[in-house]
Design an enzyme around this catalytic site. Sequence first.
Site: not given
Ligand code: ATP
Ligand code: MG
Length: 423
Positions: A51, A53, A132
């Site tokens: 997905d 963002d 993060d």
């Molecule tokens: P995935 O492929 O699992 O979706 P992702 O990196 O997109 O991985 P998400 O949980 O969708 O992870 O979160 C989107 C973004 O938001 C992350 O890439 C990170 O930059 C930020 N993020 C998410 N959770 C946190 C957190 N607890 N603290 C700080 N930043 C966060």
């Molecule tokens: Mg994500």
Amino acid sequence: MSDTMASQRFRTDDFSPGANHVVSRLQENGFDAYVVGGAVRDLLLGGKPKDFDVATNATPEQIQRCFRSARAVGRRFQIVHVRYGREIIEVTTFRRDHTDDQADSAGRSSQSGRLLRDNVYGSLEEDAQRRDLTINALYYDTSTHNLIDQLGGQADVAAGIIRIIGDPAERYREDPVRMLRVLRFAARLGFTIATATETAIAHHNHLLRDIPPARLFDEWLKLFMNGFSAPTCQLLRKHDLLIHLMGDVMDTAQANEHSTQLQNMAMTNTDQRVADDRPVTPAFLLAALLWPATETRAALLAEQGESAIQAMHQAGQQIVLEASQQMAIPKRFSLAMRDIWDLQPRLERRQPKKIKDLLAHRWFRAAFDLRLLREQTSHLGDGCSSFWTAQQEKYPDLVGSARGRQEDRGRRRQRPRRRQRNA
Ligand code: ATP
Ligand code: MG
């Protein structure tokens, strides 16, 4: 920190139509907009993002004015979901870390330093700082094809390193779930964890106890149902986070080699099913992970004089209740787990009159799979699973055919029919 504008170029069709649309529409309206986070990381690794963002300097209200299909969501942060065809693009406004800014009332933190709200808007630079991991703080402009990397995320992707942005201790105090995210990404990507990022976990793992049970279950699903549960669980055990995530009921297994083996086999099987695109249910994996606790408890209750079936039933009830203190297991899963456990002594009995009923039970397959794991890891040599394999071959159409929940627990008892009044 230097603002590296690298010339990493992805193709426009590496991004979904929705992501391209949202970024260009925001830019046409005079805002900055970038694809951010996991999608950029996964593209750098040569993968296909699941997905997209988008991060922007437009406020949620301004975002909503740009898109008719926009909807504000989110508890901790205000996020805007923009629908484009069947896609949903998550759009967030640049935010900044505000813990150093006591006067600001939009951001609050608890006494332990945990962020309770995180809604202070900021610049791209500030937005990158509050994310993060360095590998999750990459911003890609899909119209100019510029990649903005302020914190060395590209180098960490290339070297395979999971690194918390800023001081790990402080970032874990702000949000203890970040420890789980570190381990999840390390396991999923096969990356190593930077030393400071790793060592700080030992001093902060207990903080998971303060996280609301519902959020912990959401994280559990991401940790265990994404196809990497076995390596993830190994890291959770190594860092003493498993008990803080799933509660003390996970303790039982640690002392017993057979139990750990059963849990590991259940996870490996689940991961394989995910890899093969076969359906998986959290209920089965939870039933297997909590089986050692349930089995031990049932044995205790049986020693106290309960029948095998009653002992298992009560043990299941107790273990689910105890696990839920830490992690909120939704009822539809916990009921299924209890059915899977309840079926264990019933399968063992092999009562001729009950064979068809048991085969038809909607959780028969899962219960049978747990029985198989038990036989493989504890050398139960009484031929129970061969018996049930033969029954399944005899009545293949019956297996799992009962959709409703026909098992007892009083549920089968029908309400007395209202007597027809003779008017
Ligand atoms: P995935 O492929 O699992 O979706 P992702 O990196 O997109 O991985 P998400 O949980 O969708 O992870 O979160 C989107 C973004 O938001 C992350 O890439 C990170 O930059 C930020 N993020 C998410 N959770 C946190 C957190 N607890 N603290 C700080 N930043 C966060
Ligand atoms: Mg994500």
